[in-house]
Scaffold this motif. Structure first.
Motif, mmCIF file in Angstrom:
data_model
loop_
_atom_site.group_PDB
_atom_site.id
_atom_site.type_symbol
_atom_site.label_atom_id
_atom_site.label_comp_id
_atom_site.label_asym_id
_atom_site.label_seq_id
_atom_site.Cartn_x
_atom_site.Cartn_y
_atom_site.Cartn_z
ATOM 1 N N GLU A 169 0.221 18.254 2.752
ATOM 2 C CA GLU A 169 -0.633 17.624 2.336
ATOM 3 C C GLU A 169 -1.184 17.855 1.302
ATOM 4 O O GLU A 169 -1.674 17.120 0.897
ATOM 5 C CB GLU A 169 -1.648 19.153 2.854
ATOM 6 C CG GLU A 169 -1.364 18.599 4.863
ATOM 7 C CD GLU A 169 -1.981 19.628 5.736
ATOM 8 O OE1 GLU A 169 -2.992 20.324 4.972
ATOM 9 O OE2 GLU A 169 -2.515 19.204 6.857
ATOM 10 N N THR A 170 -0.621 18.916 0.214
ATOM 11 C CA THR A 170 -0.798 18.608 -0.894
ATOM 12 C C THR A 170 -0.259 17.854 -2.253
ATOM 13 O O THR A 170 -1.222 16.795 -2.680
ATOM 14 C CB THR A 170 -1.242 20.347 -2.283
ATOM 15 O OG1 THR A 170 -1.355 21.592 -1.361
ATOM 16 C CG2 THR A 170 -1.180 20.302 -3.366
ATOM 17 N N ALA A 171 0.702 17.628 -1.461
ATOM 18 C CA ALA A 171 2.145 16.363 -1.822
ATOM 19 C C ALA A 171 1.087 15.360 -1.923
ATOM 20 O O ALA A 171 1.020 14.038 -3.205
ATOM 21 C CB ALA A 171 3.153 16.464 -1.468
ATOM 22 N N GLU A 172 0.548 14.677 -0.865
ATOM 23 C CA GLU A 172 -0.184 13.314 -0.353
ATOM 24 C C GLU A 172 -0.819 13.287 -1.025
ATOM 25 O O GLU A 172 -1.901 12.198 -1.400
ATOM 26 C CB GLU A 172 -0.421 13.716 1.039
ATOM 27 C CG GLU A 172 1.150 13.248 1.651
ATOM 28 C CD GLU A 172 1.270 13.589 3.435
ATOM 29 O OE1 GLU A 172 1.599 12.272 3.829
ATOM 30 O OE2 GLU A 172 -0.223 14.005 3.992
ATOM 31 N N ARG A 173 -2.387 14.780 -1.512
ATOM 32 C CA ARG A 173 -3.506 14.049 -2.056
ATOM 33 C C ARG A 173 -3.135 13.944 -3.777
ATOM 34 O O ARG A 173 -3.119 12.570 -4.005
ATOM 35 C CB ARG A 173 -4.246 15.810 -2.327
ATOM 36 C CG ARG A 173 -4.771 15.863 -0.597
ATOM 37 C CD ARG A 173 -6.032 16.914 -1.085
ATOM 38 N NE ARG A 173 -5.447 18.322 -0.358
ATOM 39 C CZ ARG A 173 -5.226 19.287 -0.328
ATOM 40 N NH1 ARG A 173 -5.062 18.830 1.193
ATOM 41 N NH2 ARG A 173 -4.381 20.013 -0.592
ATOM 42 N N ARG A 174 -2.071 14.490 -4.348
ATOM 43 C CA ARG A 174 -2.132 14.566 -5.914
ATOM 44 C C ARG A 174 -0.847 12.626 -5.753
ATOM 45 O O ARG A 174 -2.123 12.354 -6.895
ATOM 46 C CB ARG A 174 -0.729 15.538 -6.460
ATOM 47 C CG ARG A 174 0.197 15.258 -7.215
ATOM 48 C CD ARG A 174 -1.167 15.387 -8.706
ATOM 49 N NE ARG A 174 -0.967 15.213 -9.844
ATOM 50 C CZ ARG A 174 -1.720 14.935 -10.208
ATOM 51 N NH1 ARG A 174 -3.090 14.862 -10.692
ATOM 52 N NH2 ARG A 174 -0.776 14.500 -11.793
ATOM 53 N N LEU A 175 -0.393 12.959 -4.161
ATOM 54 C CA LEU A 175 -0.193 10.931 -4.801
ATOM 55 C C LEU A 175 -0.894 10.144 -5.042
ATOM 56 O O LEU A 175 -0.535 9.281 -5.558
ATOM 57 C CB LEU A 175 0.991 10.509 -3.698
ATOM 58 C CG LEU A 175 2.002 9.066 -3.565
ATOM 59 C CD1 LEU A 175 2.573 8.697 -4.868
ATOM 60 C CD2 LEU A 175 3.264 9.107 -2.248
ATOM 61 N N ALA A 176 -1.696 10.370 -4.267
ATOM 62 C CA ALA A 176 -3.179 9.624 -3.758
ATOM 63 C C ALA A 176 -3.686 9.658 -5.468
ATOM 64 O O ALA A 176 -4.190 7.980 -5.677
ATOM 65 C CB ALA A 176 -3.926 9.866 -2.749
ATOM 66 N N GLU A 177 -4.193 10.780 -6.015
ATOM 67 C CA GLU A 177 -4.205 10.514 -7.191
ATOM 68 C C GLU A 177 -4.056 10.407 -8.074
ATOM 69 O O GLU A 177 -4.199 9.131 -9.178
ATOM 70 C CB GLU A 177 -4.821 12.759 -7.237
ATOM 71 C CG GLU A 177 -5.502 12.984 -6.969
ATOM 72 C CD GLU A 177 -5.291 14.618 -7.140
ATOM 73 O OE1 GLU A 177 -5.088 14.913 -8.020
ATOM 74 O OE2 GLU A 177 -6.368 15.266 -6.501
ATOM 75 N N LEU A 178 -2.394 10.220 -8.224
ATOM 76 C CA LEU A 178 -1.319 9.367 -9.334
ATOM 77 C C LEU A 178 -1.729 7.756 -9.215
ATOM 78 O O LEU A 178 -1.707 7.238 -9.722
ATOM 79 C CB LEU A 178 -0.768 9.972 -9.231
ATOM 80 C CG LEU A 178 -0.151 11.477 -9.185
ATOM 81 C CD1 LEU A 178 1.083 12.137 -9.118
ATOM 82 C CD2 LEU A 178 -0.154 11.255 -11.015
ATOM 83 N N ASN A 179 -1.867 7.395 -7.417
ATOM 84 C CA ASN A 179 -2.086 5.607 -7.695
ATOM 85 C C ASN A 179 -2.791 6.059 -7.825
ATOM 86 O O ASN A 179 -2.970 4.311 -8.436
ATOM 87 C CB ASN A 179 -2.048 5.538 -6.017
ATOM 88 C CG ASN A 179 -0.291 6.524 -5.231
ATOM 89 O OD1 ASN A 179 0.823 6.052 -6.402
ATOM 90 N ND2 ASN A 179 -0.031 6.399 -4.047
ATOM 91 N N ALA A 180 -4.145 6.438 -7.497
ATOM 92 C CA ALA A 180 -5.464 5.937 -8.349
ATOM 93 C C ALA A 180 -5.313 5.630 -9.549
ATOM 94 O O ALA A 180 -5.989 4.969 -10.474
ATOM 95 C CB ALA A 180 -6.323 6.707 -8.822
ATOM 96 N N LYS A 181 -4.850 6.689 -10.304
ATOM 97 C CA LYS A 181 -4.352 7.007 -11.804
ATOM 98 C C LYS A 181 -3.539 5.471 -12.911
ATOM 99 O O LYS A 181 -3.921 4.591 -13.415
ATOM 100 C CB LYS A 181 -4.086 7.660 -12.409
ATOM 101 C CG LYS A 181 -4.685 8.760 -12.427
ATOM 102 C CD LYS A 181 -4.386 10.302 -13.031
ATOM 103 C CE LYS A 181 -5.358 11.317 -13.030
ATOM 104 N NZ LYS A 181 -4.872 12.015 -13.243
ATOM 105 N N VAL A 182 -2.728 5.017 -11.530
ATOM 106 C CA VAL A 182 -1.765 3.809 -12.080
ATOM 107 C C VAL A 182 -2.527 2.250 -11.629
ATOM 108 O O VAL A 182 -2.445 1.564 -12.300
ATOM 109 C CB VAL A 182 -0.322 4.252 -11.190
ATOM 110 C CG1 VAL A 182 0.448 2.766 -11.413
ATOM 111 C CG2 VAL A 182 0.571 4.706 -11.516
ATOM 112 N N GLU A 183 -3.186 2.858 -11.072
ATOM 113 C CA GLU A 183 -4.293 1.770 -11.283
ATOM 114 C C GLU A 183 -5.683 1.502 -12.518
ATOM 115 O O GLU A 183 -6.005 0.127 -12.759
ATOM 116 C CB GLU A 183 -6.114 1.431 -9.505
ATOM 117 C CG GLU A 183 -4.057 1.496 -8.707
ATOM 118 C CD GLU A 183 -4.971 1.245 -7.600
ATOM 119 O OE1 GLU A 183 -6.090 1.135 -7.276
ATOM 120 O OE2 GLU A 183 -4.076 1.244 -5.936
#
Length: 376
Positions: A26-40
């Motif tokens: 769950e924590t990893a999925e939240r962090r991945l969503a944050e990183l995906n937003a930063k990549v954009e």
């Protein structure tokens, strides 16, 4: 299902469960969503260093989460295949499903070990340095074989390999060589390979076809982040330039482009001849020296933190970690873990994962035991 299949299913489920807990999905999925937003963010690459760090973390999380999903999907598919084969009485298809489970189990176990690579520099790229021992041409040829073995291992993992330095033997083989292996966890996987490697075979350079024993040493150390401060005084170093002796066409041997740096206080020597430009070779050699000094500092810290690191004093010249016997029988044996292979040709072609996994597992178990003893 047959007992064998049930056992394999249970083993894969256990490995996947451990991976899920270690990753904290769950924590990893939240962090991945944050990183995906930063990549954009269109301004991401305004700071290239920060952007690269974000991309590496994103790729790692995406890979680990994707692997978990794939394990669960492939486990379900294999179980379905076996159940269908049993219902139809098709032994061949049933065996195919069991083979899929076996492969899944091996990969899940490997991922378990990889998930525990949490050392300070485990995720980094790594240098692998090979030196021939006493024995002239025979040892130089053995060093060349090891040099190729590590390059092939890296290629199997889809890591990028750059040849940093390559000094040919007088007649054949390699006196010394350094490759840079670039890839996530490259150092974590390769770090247990440091030590002396022993070869026994019928020498191709002996007209009497006698059996020879050769030694070569391997040294593995991580590429360090530019932000890590390593104080190296130029006054403590001797810098030599010389003509490159390895492959590279005519130009590489016409100028003194190769660079060797000797750090006098520690005795560490590094060399680079991979580029035509002396300036580039000098910069790479300085990076290698900083990496070696950093690795030396890591060893001191680890030795102070864990009694198991005392075993590192045995990893030096004259203290082999692995033997490769080609004649009179075929066997590769790791003297630390007892891991063996009856197919030396496969090992020399880069099939090193079983040896690395066993050494990592042993080190992790030792570290865990040391931690328990400290608490007690």
């Amino acid at each position: 299902m047959r007992a064998e299949a049930l056992s394999l299913v249970e083993a894969v489920k256990q490995s996947v469960g451990l991976l899920r807990r270690h990753l904290d999905v769950e924590t990893a999925e939240r962090r991945l969503a944050e990183l995906n937003a930063k990549v954009e963010d269109p301004n991401l690459w305004n700071d290239a260093e920060a952007a690269q760090k974000i991309m590496r973390e994103r790729t790692d999380l995406d890979d680990r989460l994707g692997s978990l999903a794939r394990f669960e999907s492939e486990l379900e598919d294999a179980v379905g295949l076996i159940e269908l084969a049993e219902a139809e009485g098709d032994a061949d298809v049933e065996q195919e499903g069991i083979d899929q489970l076996k492969n899944l189990k091996l990969e899940a176990e490997r991922r378990q070990i990889e998930a525990l690579l949490s050392g300070e520099a485990d995720a980094n790229d790594t240098y692998i340095e090979v030196h021939s021992g006493a024995g002239g041409t025979e040892s130089c040829d053995w060093a060349r074989m090891l040099f190729r073995m590590y390059a092939r291992w890296a290629e199997r993992h889809k890591f990028k390999v750059d040849v940093i330095e390559e000094t040919s033997g007088d007649e054949a083989g390699l006196k010394s060589g350094v490759i840079l292996v670039k890839g996530h966890n490259a150092h974590g996987w390769a770090k247990t390979e440091s030590g002396v490697h022993r070869l026994v075979r019928i020498s191709p350079f002996d007209s009497a076809a006698r059996r020879h024993t050769s030694f070569a040493s391997v040294w593995v150390y991580p590429v360090i982040d530019d932000r890590i401060e390593i104080d190296v005084k130029e006054s403590d170093c001797r810098i030599d330039t010389y003509r490159s002796s390895g492959a590279g066409g005519q130009h590489i041997n016409t100028t003194d482009s190769a660079v060797r740096i000797t750090h006098i206080p520690s005795g560490i020597v590094v060399a680079c001849q991979g580029e035509r430009s002396q300036h580039k070779n000098r910069a790479t050699a300085w990076n290698m020296l900083r990496a070696r000094l950093y690795e030396q500092e890591l060893e001191k810290r680890e030795a102070a933190a864990s009694a198991t690191e005392a075993s590192k004093t045995d990893i030096g010249w004259g203290h082999q970690i692995r033997s490769y016997v080609l004649q009179p029988y075929q066997l590769v044996k790791d003297l630390r873990t007892g891991t063996t292979s009856g197919t030396p040709d496969d090992v020399l072609d880069g099939d090193l994962d079983p040896f690395m996994e066993a050494a990592l597992a042993q080190r992790l178990e030792g570290g865990a035991q040391a931690a328990i003893e400290d608490v007690e």
